[in-house]
Design an enzyme around this catalytic site. Structure first.
Site, mmCIF file in Angstrom:
data_model
loop_
_atom_site.group_PDB
_atom_site.id
_atom_site.type_symbol
_atom_site.label_atom_id
_atom_site.label_comp_id
_atom_site.label_asym_id
_atom_site.label_seq_id
_atom_site.Cartn_x
_atom_site.Cartn_y
_atom_site.Cartn_z
ATOM 1 N N GLY A 197 -7.079 48.625 69.459
ATOM 2 C CA GLY A 197 -6.885 48.412 70.896
ATOM 3 C C GLY A 197 -7.343 47.064 71.434
ATOM 4 O O GLY A 197 -7.321 46.848 72.646
ATOM 5 N N THR A 198 -7.698 46.146 70.555
ATOM 6 C CA THR A 198 -8.184 44.838 71.045
ATOM 7 C C THR A 198 -7.156 44.128 71.936
ATOM 8 O O THR A 198 -7.503 43.602 72.987
ATOM 9 C CB THR A 198 -8.536 43.898 69.875
ATOM 10 O OG1 THR A 198 -7.452 43.901 68.946
ATOM 11 C CG2 THR A 198 -9.795 44.316 69.165
ATOM 12 N N GLY A 199 -5.908 44.099 71.455
ATOM 13 C CA GLY A 199 -4.876 43.340 72.174
ATOM 14 C C GLY A 199 -4.584 43.940 73.547
ATOM 15 O O GLY A 199 -4.455 43.210 74.543
ATOM 16 N N CYS A 200 -4.474 45.271 73.607
ATOM 17 C CA CYS A 200 -4.193 45.954 74.884
ATOM 18 C C CYS A 200 -5.340 45.688 75.866
ATOM 19 O O CYS A 200 -5.121 45.436 77.056
ATOM 20 C CB CYS A 200 -4.075 47.462 74.676
ATOM 21 S SG CYS A 200 -2.866 47.932 73.432
ATOM 22 N N LYS B 65 -3.380 34.586 70.181
ATOM 23 C CA LYS B 65 -4.598 35.247 69.698
ATOM 24 C C LYS B 65 -4.763 34.971 68.207
ATOM 25 O O LYS B 65 -3.944 35.405 67.402
ATOM 26 C CB LYS B 65 -4.507 36.751 69.947
ATOM 27 C CG LYS B 65 -4.413 37.091 71.428
ATOM 28 C CD LYS B 65 -4.259 38.576 71.665
ATOM 29 C CE LYS B 65 -2.913 39.099 71.226
ATOM 30 N NZ LYS B 65 -2.637 40.464 71.695
ATOM 31 N N THR C 141 -11.627 48.179 65.530
ATOM 32 C CA THR C 141 -11.019 47.211 66.451
ATOM 33 C C THR C 141 -9.692 47.716 67.019
ATOM 34 O O THR C 141 -8.875 46.922 67.470
ATOM 35 C CB THR C 141 -10.755 45.876 65.723
ATOM 36 O OG1 THR C 141 -9.954 46.174 64.559
ATOM 37 C CG2 THR C 141 -12.032 45.189 65.309
HETATM 38 N N1 ATP Z 1 -13.446 40.974 64.483
HETATM 39 C C1 ATP Z 1 -13.339 40.356 65.663
HETATM 40 N N2 ATP Z 1 -14.450 39.861 66.277
HETATM 41 C C2 ATP Z 1 -14.369 39.240 67.482
HETATM 42 N N3 ATP Z 1 -13.204 39.060 68.144
HETATM 43 C C3 ATP Z 1 -12.052 39.528 67.587
HETATM 44 C C4 ATP Z 1 -12.056 40.211 66.312
HETATM 45 N N4 ATP Z 1 -10.762 40.589 66.033
HETATM 46 C C5 ATP Z 1 -10.000 40.167 67.069
HETATM 47 N N5 ATP Z 1 -10.748 39.514 67.993
HETATM 48 C C6 ATP Z 1 -10.306 38.980 69.299
HETATM 49 O O1 ATP Z 1 -9.741 40.085 70.003
HETATM 50 C C7 ATP Z 1 -8.663 39.658 70.832
HETATM 51 C C8 ATP Z 1 -7.397 40.429 70.471
HETATM 52 O O2 ATP Z 1 -6.836 39.814 69.323
HETATM 53 P P1 ATP Z 1 -6.035 40.536 68.160
HETATM 54 O O3 ATP Z 1 -5.451 39.440 67.346
HETATM 55 O O4 ATP Z 1 -6.937 41.518 67.478
HETATM 56 O O5 ATP Z 1 -4.954 41.325 69.000
HETATM 57 P P2 ATP Z 1 -3.864 42.347 68.544
HETATM 58 O O6 ATP Z 1 -3.574 42.163 67.082
HETATM 59 O O7 ATP Z 1 -2.743 42.207 69.490
HETATM 60 O O8 ATP Z 1 -4.583 43.743 68.744
HETATM 61 P P3 ATP Z 1 -3.942 45.261 68.692
HETATM 62 O O9 ATP Z 1 -2.516 45.135 68.276
HETATM 63 O O10 ATP Z 1 -4.786 46.032 67.734
HETATM 64 O O11 ATP Z 1 -4.122 45.824 70.045
HETATM 65 C C9 ATP Z 1 -8.575 38.135 70.619
HETATM 66 O O12 ATP Z 1 -9.329 37.499 71.622
HETATM 67 C C10 ATP Z 1 -9.176 37.954 69.233
HETATM 68 O O13 ATP Z 1 -9.662 36.642 69.029
HETATM 69 C C1 HMH Z 2 0.878 52.927 72.376
HETATM 70 C C2 HMH Z 2 0.315 51.733 71.694
HETATM 71 N N1 HMH Z 2 0.444 50.533 72.300
HETATM 72 C C3 HMH Z 2 -0.066 49.415 71.730
HETATM 73 C C4 HMH Z 2 -0.724 49.487 70.511
HETATM 74 C C5 HMH Z 2 -1.292 48.199 69.938
HETATM 75 O O1 HMH Z 2 -1.573 48.176 68.664
HETATM 76 C C6 HMH Z 2 -0.838 50.772 69.897
HETATM 77 N N2 HMH Z 2 -1.463 50.945 68.703
HETATM 78 N N3 HMH Z 2 -0.315 51.860 70.518
#
Ligand code: ATP
Ligand code: HMH
Length: 263
Positions: free
Chosen positions: A206-209, A173, A204
């Site tokens: 929770g994007t990754g989850c 990502k 943003t």
């Molecule tokens: N500002 C943004 N606009 C559009 N897409 C985004 C943006 N920020 C992240 N993304 C996309 O969101 C998805 C999750 O990526 P991100 O790198 O934010 O995950 P993460 O850091 O594991 O998230 P978290 O730990 O907050 O749950 C990817 O597809 C990334 O490209």
């Molecule tokens: C419990 C939990 N899982 C995943 C994330 C990802 O950032 C968070 N903030 N909290």
């Protein structure tokens, strides 16, 4: 039949990430969501105020209850907190015949640790080998492999370094890079670049989850890995565009954006 999807992750009391994000995503994507809770966090828009792991027996018992009776078509893992829990979950997933999306959660958006440093080696040697798709962000790539990505071109090298630990596919990502939100999906032979506009939205959480749960939902519906990832990217992009303020800090993505007229 509605496919069953299981999330093995931590609870986010604020409802934007973790188990809560996973179950909302699953509902929005039309699958039956189920949960194995690994840890409970006291968390809100400002950060993580506390975290408590569940005993290994509690994690095993939840998993057996769900898998042995109900059955699962796909699994997603998130916060696993400790080496002991990482190894337990890796063993459980390894013994289950369902694709697994492994989000190797390390720290929250606020920089709070959600995984003990002593668990990294178990992530590398036990968890990644049983993953169908691993979905690290750039900080997690650096922690796991030592590879630091500063540009889109470097995503390829990062993907190869993660694939060396044995997941079938890796989705790197690139959300933390400047410019478009670009991710790279590869199994070492095929490459799929996923590009979306970057939304200038600070909400943003929770994007990754959300992305990992959406991939698991697609796999449970019978999509291929590239199809499931493409559909999940579309869903998370819409959710980020619609992210909203909550509390004093970083608000959540909107898991229900399609219910509110988004397309
Ligand atoms: N500002 C943004 N606009 C559009 N897409 C985004 C943006 N920020 C992240 N993304 C996309 O969101 C998805 C999750 O990526 P991100 O790198 O934010 O995950 P993460 O850091 O594991 O998230 P978290 O730990 O907050 O749950 C990817 O597809 C990334 O490209
Ligand atoms: C419990 C939990 N899982 C995943 C994330 C990802 O950032 C968070 N903030 N909290």
């Amino acid at each position: 039949m509605i496919p069953n999807v299981l999330t093995v992750a931590g609870s986010d009391s604020g409802g934007g990430a973790g188990i809560q994000a996973d179950l909302k995503t699953m509902l929005a994507l039309g699958v039956h969501g189920m949960s194995v809770i690994t840890a409970v966090t006291a968390q809100n828009s400002l950060g993580v105020q506390g975290a408590w792991e569940l005993p290994v027996e509690a994690v095993r018992a939840q998993y057996r209850s769900v898998v042995d009776d109900i059955g699962v078509q796909a699994i997603k893992t998130g916060m696993l907190a400790s080496a002991e829990l990482v190894e337990t979950v890796a063993e459980l997933i390894g013994g289950t015949d369902a694709p697994a999306v492994v989000d190797p959660v390390g720290v929250s958006k606020h920089g709070d640790s959600l995984l003990a440093a002593s668990a990294l080696d178990s992530v590398r040697t036990k968890l990644l080998p049983v993953a169908t798709v691993a979905t690290p962000n750039l900080d997690e790539v650096a922690q796991i492999t030592g590879v630091h990505v500063e540009s889109e071109e470097q995503l390829r090298g990062a993907a190869a370094a993660v694939l060396a630990y044995g997941p079938r596919w890796v989705l790197i990502k690139g959300g933390h890079l400047p410019g478009d939100a670009v991710d790279l999906l590869t199994d070492g032979s095929e490459e799929h670049w996923l590009r979306a506009p970057r939304y200038d939205n600070r909400h943003t959480h929770g994007t990754g989850c959300t992305l990992a749960s959406a991939i698991a939902s697609g796999l449970a519906k019978g999509l291929s890995v590239p199809e499931a990832v493409a559909a999940a990217k579309e869903y998370v992009t819409g959710a980020i565009e619609a992210g909203f303020a909550l509390g004093e800090g970083i608000g959540p993505v909107d898991h229900g954006w399609r219910f509110r007229g988004g397309s």
